[in-house]
Design a protein around this motif. Structure first.
Motif, PDB file in Angstrom:
ATOM      1  N   LEU A   6       1.257  -0.839   0.116  1.00 20.49           N
ATOM      2  CA  LEU A   6      -0.004   0.243   0.543  1.00 20.49           C
ATOM      3  C   LEU A   6       0.682   1.308   0.186  1.00 20.49           C
ATOM      4  O   LEU A   6       1.727   1.526   0.609  1.00 20.49           O
ATOM      5  N   ALA A   7       0.432   1.993  -0.728  1.00 22.82           N
ATOM      6  CA  ALA A   7       1.390   3.446  -0.622  1.00 22.82           C
ATOM      7  C   ALA A   7       1.029   4.563  -0.977  1.00 22.82           C
ATOM      8  O   ALA A   7      -0.413   4.641  -2.150  1.00 22.82           O
ATOM      9  N   VAL A   8       1.230   5.371  -0.770  1.00 22.85           N
ATOM     10  CA  VAL A   8       0.005   7.132  -1.334  1.00 22.85           C
ATOM     11  C   VAL A   8       1.328   7.643  -1.325  1.00 22.85           C
ATOM     12  O   VAL A   8       2.346   8.024  -1.348  1.00 22.85           O
ATOM     13  N   GLN A  13      -0.357  12.443   0.898  1.00 22.17           N
ATOM     14  CA  GLN A  13       0.387  11.430   2.220  1.00 22.17           C
ATOM     15  C   GLN A  13      -1.246  12.691   3.278  1.00 22.17           C
ATOM     16  O   GLN A  13      -0.216  14.196   3.526  1.00 22.17           O
ATOM     17  N   GLY A  14      -1.124  11.783   4.995  1.00 20.58           N
ATOM     18  CA  GLY A  14      -1.068  12.715   5.993  1.00 20.58           C
ATOM     19  C   GLY A  14      -2.535  13.126   5.838  1.00 20.58           C
ATOM     20  O   GLY A  14      -3.357  14.100   6.615  1.00 20.58           O
ATOM     21  N   ARG A  15      -3.584  13.070   4.819  1.00 20.19           N
ATOM     22  CA  ARG A  15      -4.867  13.523   4.576  1.00 20.19           C
ATOM     23  C   ARG A  15      -5.836  12.342   4.713  1.00 20.19           C
ATOM     24  O   ARG A  15      -7.305  12.200   4.357  1.00 20.19           O
ATOM     25  N   GLY A  16      -5.787  11.086   5.116  1.00 17.65           N
ATOM     26  CA  GLY A  16      -6.222   9.518   5.676  1.00 17.65           C
ATOM     27  C   GLY A  16      -6.627   8.392   3.978  1.00 17.65           C
ATOM     28  O   GLY A  16      -7.676   7.949   4.127  1.00 17.65           O
ATOM     29  N   VAL A  17      -5.759   9.472   2.879  1.00 17.28           N
ATOM     30  CA  VAL A  17      -6.057   8.146   2.088  1.00 17.28           C
ATOM     31  C   VAL A  17      -6.125   6.670   2.100  1.00 17.28           C
ATOM     32  O   VAL A  17      -6.285   5.927   1.073  1.00 17.28           O
ATOM     33  N   GLY A  18      -4.784   6.881   2.360  1.00 10.19           N
ATOM     34  CA  GLY A  18      -3.946   4.977   3.123  1.00 10.19           C
ATOM     35  C   GLY A  18      -5.323   4.872   3.893  1.00 10.19           C
ATOM     36  O   GLY A  18      -5.654   3.392   4.139  1.00 10.19           O
ATOM     37  N   GLY A  19      -5.881   5.132   5.474  1.00  9.08           N
ATOM     38  CA  GLY A  19      -6.632   4.553   5.977  1.00  9.08           C
ATOM     39  C   GLY A  19      -8.747   4.395   5.288  1.00  9.08           C
ATOM     40  O   GLY A  19      -7.702   3.267   5.657  1.00  9.08           O
ATOM     41  N   ALA A  40       2.688  -6.916   4.772  1.00  7.98           N
ATOM     42  CA  ALA A  40       3.924  -6.495   5.332  1.00  7.98           C
ATOM     43  C   ALA A  40       4.234  -4.924   5.217  1.00  7.98           C
ATOM     44  O   ALA A  40       4.228  -4.641   4.505  1.00  7.98           O
ATOM     45  N   HIS A  42       4.505  -0.982   8.091  1.00  9.58           N
ATOM     46  CA  HIS A  42       5.345  -0.387   9.017  1.00  9.58           C
ATOM     47  C   HIS A  42       3.885  -0.693  10.327  1.00  9.58           C
ATOM     48  O   HIS A  42       2.908  -0.082  10.834  1.00  9.58           O
ATOM     49  N   GLY A  44       4.217   0.584  13.565  1.00 12.43           N
ATOM     50  CA  GLY A  44       2.863   1.624  14.095  1.00 12.43           C
ATOM     51  C   GLY A  44       1.914   1.861  13.338  1.00 12.43           C
ATOM     52  O   GLY A  44       1.105   2.354  13.897  1.00 12.43           O
ATOM     53  N   TYR A  45       1.819   1.546  11.887  1.00  3.40           N
ATOM     54  CA  TYR A  45       0.768   2.192  11.556  1.00  3.40           C
ATOM     55  C   TYR A  45      -0.094   1.184  11.333  1.00  3.40           C
ATOM     56  O   TYR A  45      -1.427   1.476  11.364  1.00  3.40           O
ATOM     57  N   TYR A  46       0.033   0.263  10.990  1.00  2.00           N
ATOM     58  CA  TYR A  46      -1.091  -0.774  10.830  1.00  2.00           C
ATOM     59  C   TYR A  46      -1.379  -1.208  12.663  1.00  2.00           C
ATOM     60  O   TYR A  46      -2.336  -1.691  12.616  1.00  2.00           O
ATOM     61  N   ARG A  48      -2.544   1.032  14.868  1.00  2.00           N
ATOM     62  CA  ARG A  48      -3.521   1.634  14.592  1.00  2.00           C
ATOM     63  C   ARG A  48      -4.938   1.140  13.816  1.00  2.00           C
ATOM     64  O   ARG A  48      -6.065   1.389  14.338  1.00  2.00           O
TER      65      ARG A  48
END
Ligand SMILES: CC(C)(COP(=O)(O)OP(=O)(O)OC[C@H]1O[C@@H](n2cnc3c(N)ncnc32)[C@H](O)[C@@H]1OP(=O)(O)O)[C@@H](O)C(=O)NCCC(=O)NCCS
Length: 102
Positions: A6-8, A13-19, A40, A42, A44-46, A48
């Protein structure tokens, strides 16, 4: 099912697109009856987003993942990851060691 990579793009980034991508992907998989989703990424990100280290639940990745905690799983149903564990295999397109290195 494996939901990765997954990549933005950096500017978005930081605008909720990844979520949003993650939640939408998990909803589509749940609609198909998939019960566990792996990735697979980070920790810290997943963390949450409800993912936990998969090796602790007995699931081994198709290729070594470093750090080990970056290999993660999330149940899509209410039940826990389960006590069965096993070897997780990936699609042919991702079935090369270089796709599993950062
Ligand atoms: C990880 C990634 C997909 C997140 O996409 P995004 O659109 O920026 O994510 P969101 O906007 O939904 O969430 C942003 C939040 O996640 C946090 N975050 C982003 N990357 C993180 C990381 N590696 N570890 C911990 N937290 C992270 C941000 O600090 C932000 O936190 P906040 O809401 O408290 O401010 C994006 O940063 C990315 O493409 N990174 C490069 C590729 C990558 O590392 N992919 C993951 C491995 S498959």
């Amino acid at each position: 099912m494996i939901l990765a990579p997954l990549a933005v793009i950096p500017d978005a980034q930081g605008r909720g697109v990844g979520g949003l991508l993650l939640r939408t992907g998990m909803r589509l998989l749940r609609d198909r009856g998939i019960r566990l989703v792996f990735l697979a990424g980070h920790p810290g990100y997943y963390l949450r987003h409800g993912f936990v280290p998969a090796r602790a639940h007995g699931f081994t990745p198709p290729f070594p993942v470093t750090p080990e905690e970056a290999w993660m799983v999330r149940p899509l149903e209410a039940d826990a990851p389960g006590g069965t564990g096993g070897d997780v295999r990936c699609a042919d397109a991702m079935n090369k060691a270089e796709h599993w290195r950062e």
